[in-house]
Motif scaffolding. Structure first.
Motif, mmCIF file in Angstrom:
data_model
loop_
_atom_site.group_PDB
_atom_site.id
_atom_site.type_symbol
_atom_site.label_atom_id
_atom_site.label_comp_id
_atom_site.label_asym_id
_atom_site.label_seq_id
_atom_site.Cartn_x
_atom_site.Cartn_y
_atom_site.Cartn_z
ATOM 1 N N GLY A 25 35.765 36.917 41.207
ATOM 2 C CA GLY A 25 37.167 37.757 40.729
ATOM 3 C C GLY A 25 36.072 38.802 41.164
ATOM 4 O O GLY A 25 34.828 39.432 41.044
ATOM 5 N N LYS A 26 36.996 40.372 41.218
ATOM 6 C CA LYS A 26 36.334 40.980 42.059
ATOM 7 C C LYS A 26 37.419 42.399 40.637
ATOM 8 O O LYS A 26 38.900 41.559 41.196
ATOM 9 C CB LYS A 26 36.368 41.409 42.742
ATOM 10 N N GLN A 27 37.353 43.150 40.486
ATOM 11 C CA GLN A 27 38.120 44.687 40.202
ATOM 12 C C GLN A 27 38.268 45.531 41.714
ATOM 13 O O GLN A 27 36.996 46.500 41.504
ATOM 14 C CB GLN A 27 37.666 45.146 39.097
ATOM 15 N N SER A 33 42.667 44.201 39.766
ATOM 16 C CA SER A 33 41.648 42.794 39.770
ATOM 17 C C SER A 33 41.846 42.167 40.888
ATOM 18 O O SER A 33 43.555 41.053 40.649
ATOM 19 C CB SER A 33 41.103 42.336 38.292
ATOM 20 N N CYS A 59 45.839 37.538 40.774
ATOM 21 C CA CYS A 59 45.338 39.036 40.986
ATOM 22 C C CYS A 59 46.022 39.897 39.646
ATOM 23 O O CYS A 59 47.215 39.057 39.228
ATOM 24 C CB CYS A 59 46.220 39.868 42.080
#
Length: 142
Positions: A25-27, A33, A59
């Motif tokens: 996961g990535k912000q 996100s 998302c």
């Protein structure tokens, strides 16, 4: 197993499902996100086995100062590597899950809406086991 009269023949039935998955996961920003999982799926029913690969994507967007959040998940993008029966390739149960949530400024609760859509409702475990037993019976007669 037992026949239609309930007489047992001494063999046993087993069913197992396993998933090995990893995710990331990535912000992207303060409010957005994204993330995803890749998974190896295995299923064993009696003497049959099936294997597949799947991908989940998600998302979410939230605006803390407005008490608002929205999310989308797309599950089981993928395919079967090996089907239970050679003549029967099945689709993974593709699912789209969407949700919205809003808290009013002075309310002690939050309004939420969630929708989950399945594109393969007929792929239930009960129907699958019946199909497998019928296929096995058909092959034994040949």
């Amino acid at each position: 197993y037992a026949d239609a009269s309930g007489n047992r023949n001494g063999t046993t039935f087993s069913a197992n499902d396993f998933i090995l998955q990893t995710g990331l996961g990535k912000q992207i920003s303060d409010n957005l996100s994204i993330g995803g999982n890749i998974k190896f799926i295995s299923s064993f029913l009696e003497s049959y086995s099936s294997f597949g690969l799947g991908l989940d994507l998600a998302c979410s967007y939230h605006k803390t100062e407005k008490n608002f959040a929205i999310g989308l998940i797309i599950k089981n993008i993928g395919f079967q590597l090996k089907s239970y029966m050679h003549s029967n390739r099945e689709k993974l149960p593709f699912i789209i899950d969407f949700g919205v949530s809003k808290k009013l400024a002075h309310a002690p609760f939050r309004f939420s809406f969630r929708s989950e859509e399945h594109t393969s409702e007929l792929q239930s475990r009960r129907n699958l086991v019946c199909r497998l037993l019928l296929e096995k019976k058909k092959y034994k007669k040949i």
